[in-house]
Every structure is written in C-alpha cells, then in structure tokens.
Design a protein around this motif. Structure first.
Motif, PDB file in Angstrom:
ATOM      1  N   UNK A  34       0.926  -1.152   0.030  1.00  0.00           N
ATOM      2  CA  UNK A  34      -0.146   0.012   0.126  1.00  0.00           C
ATOM      3  C   UNK A  34       0.860   1.108   0.084  1.00  0.00           C
ATOM      4  N   UNK A  35       0.353   2.251  -0.467  1.00  0.00           N
ATOM      5  CA  UNK A  35       0.954   3.436  -0.266  1.00  0.00           C
ATOM      6  C   UNK A  35       0.325   4.916  -0.647  1.00  0.00           C
ATOM      7  N   UNK A  36       0.908   5.876  -0.376  1.00  0.00           N
ATOM      8  CA  UNK A  36       0.187   7.229  -0.700  1.00  0.00           C
ATOM      9  C   UNK A  36       0.935   7.841  -2.155  1.00  0.00           C
ATOM     10  N   UNK A  37       0.018   8.539  -2.585  1.00  0.00           N
ATOM     11  CA  UNK A  37       0.762   9.388  -3.786  1.00  0.00           C
ATOM     12  C   UNK A  37      -0.020  10.769  -3.770  1.00  0.00           C
ATOM     13  N   UNK A  38       0.453  11.606  -4.560  1.00  0.00           N
ATOM     14  CA  UNK A  38      -0.151  12.906  -4.184  1.00  0.00           C
ATOM     15  C   UNK A  38      -0.230  13.491  -5.848  1.00  0.00           C
ATOM     16  N   UNK A  39      -1.113  14.704  -5.911  1.00  0.00           N
ATOM     17  CA  UNK A  39      -0.973  15.190  -7.250  1.00  0.00           C
ATOM     18  C   UNK A  39      -1.594  16.712  -6.912  1.00  0.00           C
ATOM     19  N   UNK A  40      -0.618  17.561  -7.550  1.00  0.00           N
ATOM     20  CA  UNK A  40      -0.730  19.009  -7.450  1.00  0.00           C
ATOM     21  C   UNK A  40      -1.472  19.232  -8.947  1.00  0.00           C
ATOM     22  N   UNK A  41      -1.957  20.660  -8.823  1.00  0.00           N
ATOM     23  CA  UNK A  41      -2.452  20.965 -10.107  1.00  0.00           C
ATOM     24  C   UNK A  41      -1.438  21.261 -11.230  1.00  0.00           C
ATOM     25  N   UNK A  42      -1.640  20.945 -12.519  1.00  0.00           N
ATOM     26  CA  UNK A  42      -0.453  20.877 -13.670  1.00  0.00           C
ATOM     27  C   UNK A  42       0.669  19.810 -13.427  1.00  0.00           C
ATOM     28  N   UNK A  43       0.532  19.027 -12.259  1.00  0.00           N
ATOM     29  CA  UNK A  43       1.775  18.079 -11.892  1.00  0.00           C
ATOM     30  C   UNK A  43       1.209  16.583 -12.157  1.00  0.00           C
ATOM     31  N   UNK A  44       2.078  16.115 -12.261  1.00  0.00           N
ATOM     32  CA  UNK A  44       1.982  14.402 -12.564  1.00  0.00           C
ATOM     33  C   UNK A  44       2.039  13.795 -11.028  1.00  0.00           C
ATOM     34  N   UNK A  45       1.177  12.605 -10.999  1.00  0.00           N
ATOM     35  CA  UNK A  45       0.925  12.062  -9.560  1.00  0.00           C
ATOM     36  C   UNK A  45       2.213  11.552  -9.316  1.00  0.00           C
ATOM     37  N   UNK A  46       2.658  11.637  -7.701  1.00  0.00           N
ATOM     38  CA  UNK A  46       4.111  11.252  -7.636  1.00  0.00           C
ATOM     39  C   UNK A  46       3.968  10.433  -6.305  1.00  0.00           C
ATOM     40  N   UNK A  47       4.955   9.847  -6.077  1.00  0.00           N
ATOM     41  CA  UNK A  47       4.954   8.901  -5.004  1.00  0.00           C
ATOM     42  C   UNK A  47       5.418   9.686  -3.516  1.00  0.00           C
ATOM     43  N   UNK A  48       4.424   9.467  -2.650  1.00  0.00           N
ATOM     44  CA  UNK A  48       4.737   9.853  -1.290  1.00  0.00           C
ATOM     45  C   UNK A  48       5.723   9.291  -0.369  1.00  0.00           C
TER      46      UNK A  48
END
Length: 117
Positions: A34-48
């Motif tokens: 399991x994991x957490x990812x994040x995505x900011x506006x205009x950015x690609x989803x990235x691993x947290x």
C-alpha cells in the motif's frame, strides 16, 4: 467490492501537521502493498510513501524526514503523519493498494491537503 476509504485531509498553516488514514473495505484479504501518492494542479501524480510486506516504508525525496508512514498489521490500514508541512505539499493525496493475489491496483477517492503560508 473493494474500496479504499481515506480521511484526515484539510487546511493547515506552514509548519503544521496532519495525519491521513486509509482503510481497505470490502475484502477479507490483507493488503500488504500500500502507499500514498499526491497530485498537485498541473503536476503528475508522484509517490509520497509506500510500504510492502516485510519491508520498511520508502519515501519520495521531497517528503523524507518530514513524513512518516505506518500501518496496522492486522488490518489493511495505513497512516501518513505529515509534519513540517510546506506550501509545496498542497495537493490531493491518494491512497493506493495492490491486491496480493490479482495484483490489481485500487485507488482511493483522494483527500485534499492545503498548506497556507
């Protein structure tokens, strides 16, 4: 039906803390990957952060030393303790889980984290 239920997002000032939770529902099988990812506006989803069975969590370079991921080994539940939050951490945070048998990817609906200066 397998679902990932996230909670804990919100608005916080720079330097503050938040704790996210994610639980798998609809399955008696324990999800170990399991994991957490994040995505900011205009950015690609990235691993947290990510954790697998028998291994400690791995972190994205931008959050290492500030965020701590943990899990409840008896349940398919993970947590993300976020300290020292910065405006750059503002994003929608998504929980991810991989079914241990089918290897199917599951995603949560996302929870908004907003850090204000």
């Amino acid at each position: 039906q397998v679902q990932l239920v996230e909670s804990g997002g919100g608005l916080v000032q720079t330097g503050g803390s938040l704790r996210l939770s994610c639980a798998v529902s609809g399955s008696v099988i324990i999800f170990n990957d399991m994991g957490w990812y994040r995505q900011a506006p205009g950015n690609e989803r990235e691993l947290v952060a990510r954790i697998t069975l028998g291994e400690g969590p791995t972190y994205g370079t931008s959050v290492k030393d500030r965020f701590t991921m943990s899990r409840d080994n008896a349940k398919s539940t993970i947590y993300l303790q976020m300290n020292g939050l910065e405006t750059e951490d503002t994003a929608v945070y998504y929980c991810n889980a991989i079914h241990p048998i089918t290897r199917k990817d599951y995603w949560g609906q996302g929870t908004q984290v907003t850090v204000s200066s």
